[in-house]
Design a protein around this motif. Structure first.
Motif, PDB file in Angstrom:
ATOM      1  N   ASP A 102       0.867  -1.177   0.000  1.00 24.46           N
ATOM      2  CA  ASP A 102       0.000   0.000   0.000  1.00 24.46           C
ATOM      3  C   ASP A 102       0.908   1.232   0.000  1.00 24.46           C
ATOM      4  OD1 ASP A 102      -2.683   1.455   0.740  1.00 24.46           O
ATOM      5  OD2 ASP A 102      -1.146   2.176   2.156  1.00 24.46           O
ATOM      6  N   PRO A 103       0.699   2.190  -0.901  1.00 22.47           N
ATOM      7  CA  PRO A 103       1.644   3.302  -1.026  1.00 22.47           C
ATOM      8  C   PRO A 103       1.927   4.056   0.275  1.00 22.47           C
ATOM      9  CG  PRO A 103       0.115   3.297  -2.859  1.00 22.47           C
ATOM     10  CD  PRO A 103      -0.364   2.243  -1.899  1.00 22.47           C
ATOM     11  N   VAL A 104       0.927   4.318   1.075  1.00 22.99           N
ATOM     12  CA  VAL A 104       1.131   5.069   2.320  1.00 22.99           C
ATOM     13  C   VAL A 104       1.919   4.218   3.319  1.00 22.99           C
ATOM     14  CG1 VAL A 104      -0.023   6.155   4.285  1.00 22.99           C
ATOM     15  CG2 VAL A 104      -0.899   6.504   1.965  1.00 22.99           C
ATOM     16  N   PHE A 105       1.505   2.951   3.501  1.00 23.61           N
ATOM     17  CA  PHE A 105       2.210   2.082   4.438  1.00 23.61           C
ATOM     18  C   PHE A 105       3.634   1.838   3.962  1.00 23.61           C
ATOM     19  CE2 PHE A 105       3.717  -1.814   6.275  1.00 23.61           C
ATOM     20  CZ  PHE A 105       3.340  -1.685   7.591  1.00 23.61           C
ATOM     21  N   ARG A 106       3.786   1.568   2.675  1.00 23.75           N
ATOM     22  CA  ARG A 106       5.120   1.279   2.136  1.00 23.75           C
ATOM     23  C   ARG A 106       6.086   2.438   2.411  1.00 23.75           C
ATOM     24  NH1 ARG A 106       7.280  -1.321  -3.241  1.00 23.75           N
ATOM     25  NH2 ARG A 106       9.345  -0.379  -3.275  1.00 23.75           N
ATOM     26  N   GLN A 107       5.639   3.651   2.178  1.00 21.90           N
ATOM     27  CA  GLN A 107       6.505   4.812   2.392  1.00 21.90           C
ATOM     28  C   GLN A 107       6.924   4.908   3.860  1.00 21.90           C
ATOM     29  OE1 GLN A 107       4.816   8.611   1.321  1.00 21.90           O
ATOM     30  NE2 GLN A 107       6.692   9.706   1.784  1.00 21.90           N
ATOM     31  N   ALA A 108       5.973   4.760   4.774  1.00 23.85           N
ATOM     32  CA  ALA A 108       6.289   4.854   6.200  1.00 23.85           C
ATOM     33  C   ALA A 108       7.189   3.699   6.640  1.00 23.85           C
ATOM     34  CB  ALA A 108       5.001   4.868   7.023  1.00 23.85           C
ATOM     35  N   PHE A 109       6.883   2.507   6.187  1.00 26.82           N
ATOM     36  CA  PHE A 109       7.667   1.337   6.580  1.00 26.82           C
ATOM     37  C   PHE A 109       9.083   1.413   6.022  1.00 26.82           C
ATOM     38  CE2 PHE A 109       9.148  -3.046   6.159  1.00 26.82           C
ATOM     39  CZ  PHE A 109       8.926  -3.518   7.447  1.00 26.82           C
ATOM     40  N   ARG A 110       9.200   1.762   4.756  1.00 28.24           N
ATOM     41  CA  ARG A 110      10.535   1.863   4.148  1.00 28.24           C
ATOM     42  C   ARG A 110      11.361   2.947   4.834  1.00 28.24           C
ATOM     43  NH1 ARG A 110      12.590  -0.897  -0.298  1.00 28.24           N
ATOM     44  NH2 ARG A 110      14.397   0.041   0.708  1.00 28.24           N
ATOM     45  N   HIS A 111      10.736   4.046   5.220  1.00 28.99           N
ATOM     46  CA  HIS A 111      11.454   5.095   5.942  1.00 28.99           C
ATOM     47  C   HIS A 111      11.978   4.546   7.277  1.00 28.99           C
ATOM     48  CE1 HIS A 111      12.607   9.046   7.369  1.00 28.99           C
ATOM     49  NE2 HIS A 111      11.930   8.803   8.488  1.00 28.99           N
ATOM     50  N   ALA A 112      11.128   3.817   7.990  1.00 29.92           N
ATOM     51  CA  ALA A 112      11.540   3.240   9.275  1.00 29.92           C
ATOM     52  C   ALA A 112      12.683   2.241   9.093  1.00 29.92           C
ATOM     53  CB  ALA A 112      10.346   2.567   9.956  1.00 29.92           C
ATOM     54  N   VAL A 113      12.600   1.406   8.081  1.00 31.36           N
ATOM     55  CA  VAL A 113      13.652   0.417   7.834  1.00 31.36           C
ATOM     56  C   VAL A 113      14.945   1.108   7.395  1.00 31.36           C
ATOM     57  CG1 VAL A 113      14.331  -1.542   6.377  1.00 31.36           C
ATOM     58  CG2 VAL A 113      12.044  -1.459   7.373  1.00 31.36           C
ATOM     59  N   ASP A 114      14.827   2.120   6.555  1.00 31.28           N
ATOM     60  CA  ASP A 114      16.015   2.880   6.148  1.00 31.28           C
ATOM     61  C   ASP A 114      16.699   3.497   7.367  1.00 31.28           C
ATOM     62  OD1 ASP A 114      15.605   2.264   3.480  1.00 31.28           O
ATOM     63  OD2 ASP A 114      14.669   4.197   2.987  1.00 31.28           O
ATOM     64  N   GLU A 115      15.913   4.046   8.283  1.00 28.54           N
ATOM     65  CA  GLU A 115      16.474   4.619   9.514  1.00 28.54           C
ATOM     66  C   GLU A 115      17.130   3.536  10.362  1.00 28.54           C
ATOM     67  OE1 GLU A 115      16.772   7.755  10.974  1.00 28.54           O
ATOM     68  OE2 GLU A 115      16.382   8.372   8.910  1.00 28.54           O
ATOM     69  N   ALA A 116      16.496   2.368  10.446  1.00 27.46           N
ATOM     70  CA  ALA A 116      17.044   1.276  11.255  1.00 27.46           C
ATOM     71  C   ALA A 116      18.415   0.837  10.752  1.00 27.46           C
ATOM     72  CB  ALA A 116      16.079   0.097  11.251  1.00 27.46           C
ATOM     73  N   PHE A 117      18.632   0.918   9.461  1.00 23.83           N
ATOM     74  CA  PHE A 117      19.905   0.499   8.878  1.00 23.83           C
ATOM     75  C   PHE A 117      20.840   1.677   8.596  1.00 23.83           C
ATOM     76  CE2 PHE A 117      17.526  -3.349   8.074  1.00 23.83           C
ATOM     77  CZ  PHE A 117      18.482  -4.345   8.210  1.00 23.83           C
ATOM     78  N   SER A 118      20.470   2.882   9.001  1.00 19.15           N
ATOM     79  CA  SER A 118      21.255   4.065   8.645  1.00 19.15           C
ATOM     80  C   SER A 118      22.674   4.040   9.213  1.00 19.15           C
ATOM     81  CB  SER A 118      20.531   5.346   9.078  1.00 19.15           C
ATOM     82  OG  SER A 118      20.471   5.425  10.492  1.00 19.15           O
ATOM     83  N   GLN A 119      22.876   3.325  10.301  1.00 17.69           N
ATOM     84  CA  GLN A 119      24.219   3.227  10.887  1.00 17.69           C
ATOM     85  C   GLN A 119      24.839   1.855  10.624  1.00 17.69           C
ATOM     86  OE1 GLN A 119      24.466   4.660  14.933  1.00 17.69           O
ATOM     87  NE2 GLN A 119      22.822   6.116  14.562  1.00 17.69           N
ATOM     88  N   GLY A 120      24.280   1.124   9.673  1.00 17.19           N
ATOM     89  CA  GLY A 120      24.797  -0.187   9.334  1.00 17.19           C
ATOM     90  C   GLY A 120      23.905  -1.297   9.853  1.00 17.19           C
ATOM     91  N   PRO A 121      24.290  -2.538   9.597  1.00 20.99           N
ATOM     92  CA  PRO A 121      23.447  -3.678   9.931  1.00 20.99           C
ATOM     93  C   PRO A 121      23.637  -4.245  11.342  1.00 20.99           C
ATOM     94  CG  PRO A 121      25.311  -4.416   8.653  1.00 20.99           C
ATOM     95  CD  PRO A 121      25.411  -2.904   8.743  1.00 20.99           C
ATOM     96  N   ALA A 122      24.546  -3.675  12.144  1.00 20.10           N
ATOM     97  CA  ALA A 122      24.838  -4.260  13.461  1.00 20.10           C
ATOM     98  C   ALA A 122      23.601  -4.290  14.362  1.00 20.10           C
ATOM     99  CB  ALA A 122      25.974  -3.506  14.143  1.00 20.10           C
TER     100      ALA A 122
END
Length: 143
Positions: A43-63
């Motif tokens: 869903d476009p709205v959910f996808r955008q919010a979820f992808r933003h959250a996941v991008d933030e979660a990995f912003s400092q690497g995968p540790a």
């Protein structure tokens, strides 16, 4: 995965870190989720919010992802039979995550008052599709 973490948590952490990127996690989620969950994820709205959250979660690497995954899969440092308060379990009936071995054991009788509240046709996305019900249940217990 649960057995791997139990046998060698350090090796499991390294393995999860090697996997880790926001795009790799997204691809895994989309390719392994049942259709009902994919409909929510894409869903476009959910996808955008979820992808933003996941991008933030990995912003400092995968540790962080690797550590969180190992903690989720590791044995709990207490005996389930020692739980003396009511337990509510929330999971999708189609979720095949190894993390669910615990709630399914609890529902099967390893802990008192196991109360499975599962959702048909759902998988790991239940926390977002049934948030209100989960929170209302928690509030009811607090009262």
């Amino acid at each position: 995965m649960v057995d791997t973490v139990a046998a060698d948590p350090d090796a499991a952490t390294a393995s999860f870190a090697d996997f880790g990127s926001a795009d790799a996690l997204w691809d895994l989620i989309i390719t392994t989720s049942p259709e009902a969950d994919r409909a929510v994820y894409t869903d476009p709205v959910f996808r955008q919010a979820f992808r933003h959250a996941v991008d933030e979660a990995f912003s400092q690497g995968p540790a962080g992802y690797a550590r969180d995954t190992v903690l989720a899969m590791a044995r709990w440092p207490f005996d389930l039979a020692g739980i003396t308060v009511p337990i509510d379990l929330w999971y999708g009936q189609h979720d095949t995550s190894p993390v669910l071995s615990r709630p399914r054991r609890i529902a099967g009788g390893d802990a008192p008052d196991g109360n499975p509240a599962s959702a048909p046709r759902r998988s790991g996305i239940l926390i977002w599709t049934h948030t209100e019900a989960v929170l209302r249940t928690l509030l009811d217990h607090a009262r």
